[in-house]
Design an enzyme around this catalytic site. Structure first.
Site: not given
Ligand code: AP5
Ligand code: MG
Length: 206
Positions: A13, A88, A152
């Site tokens: 994402k 989410r 992270r």
């Molecule tokens: P990346 O692009 O970073 O993936 P991502 O989908 O953004 O993954 P996240 O881990 O950020 O998602 P998440 O939903 O768990 O975390 P968030 O910060 O939103 O890619 C991942 C890796 O793969 C990278 O190393 C990248 O280089 C690699 N990659 C990407 N694309 C690739 C490809 N095509 N091929 C190969 N490699 C690739 O949320 C974190 C926490 O915050 C949650 O757990 C929750 O506690 C809280 N939170 C956030 N939003 C909310 C909400 N709306 N409500 C309640 N709590 C929330």
């Molecule tokens: Mg992310």
């Protein structure tokens, strides 16, 4: 154009949101990034969010929805935005529909087996840049700003398993929610390279 990006943890994402925002002139809004900035600054929101994020659970809806509502009141979103990680769950999706008008929901589909490897290999910089160890060739500094890269705190196998469970139970139902509104576009090739995924995204967005 106002976009919701859906996808499991590690689906790409953040990686795609940066590119979409640049190409289409949109503002990238990541609730995860907002929470991490608040934790770093030890704000009241950060103090609430930390225990949930460390446990791989969702931060309470009232806190999260209010952050997004206030963010979407700022003038810079007038040309459109990409919501990365929000909504989410169904409560957040219904709440969002009260204060925003979403044009399209992009769902990035990636096999669960690949997600753990992607997340545990992720390295990030405090400037917001994100990398994977497989393409860093041993480097530990940011190509954009020279900052030191780090993992992270929630990118450890135990928390990732909890995040995946949270996704499957609470977030995956949003695929049907946006499908029923005829706003869903599925990125089927989420396991391909970031360039290939982005080409598919652009094909879907037009
Ligand atoms: P990346 O692009 O970073 O993936 P991502 O989908 O953004 O993954 P996240 O881990 O950020 O998602 P998440 O939903 O768990 O975390 P968030 O910060 O939103 O890619 C991942 C890796 O793969 C990278 O190393 C990248 O280089 C690699 N990659 C990407 N694309 C690739 C490809 N095509 N091929 C190969 N490699 C690739 O949320 C974190 C926490 O915050 C949650 O757990 C929750 O506690 C809280 N939170 C956030 N939003 C909310 C909400 N709306 N409500 C309640 N709590 C929330
Ligand atoms: Mg992310």
């Amino acid at each position: 154009m106002n976009i919701v990006l859906l996808g499991a943890p590690g689906a790409g994402k953040g990686t795609q949101a940066v590119r979409i925002a640049e190409k289409y002139g949109l503002v990238h809004i990541s609730t995860g990034d907002i929470f991490r900035a608040n934790i770093k600054d030890n704000t009241p929101i950060g103090q609430v969010a930390k225990s949930y994020i460390d446990a791989g659970k969702l931060v309470p809806d009232e806190v999260t929805c209010e952050i997004v509502r206030q963010r979407l009141e700022k003038k810079d979103v007038s040309a459109g935005y990409v919501l990365d990680g929000f909504p989410r769950n169904l409560i957040q999706a219904h709440e969002l529909d009260k204060f925003a008008s979403i044009d399209v929901c992009l769902d990035i589909d990636v096999d669960e087996a690949l997600l753990l490897e992607r997340i545990c290999g992720r390295r990030v910089c405090s400037c917001g840049a994100s990398y994977h160890i497989s393409t860093l060739n041993g480097k530990d500094t940011c190509a954009k700003c020279g900052g030191k890269l780090y993992a992270r705190e929630d990118d450890n196998p135990e928390t990732v398993k909890a995040r995946l469970a949270t996704y499957n139970i609470q977030t995956a139902p949003l695929i049907s929610y946006y499908g029923a509104q005829n706003k869903l576009k599925t990125v089927m090739c989420g396991t391909k390279t970031p360039d290939e995924v982005f080409a598919a995204v652009c094909g879907l967005l037009g």
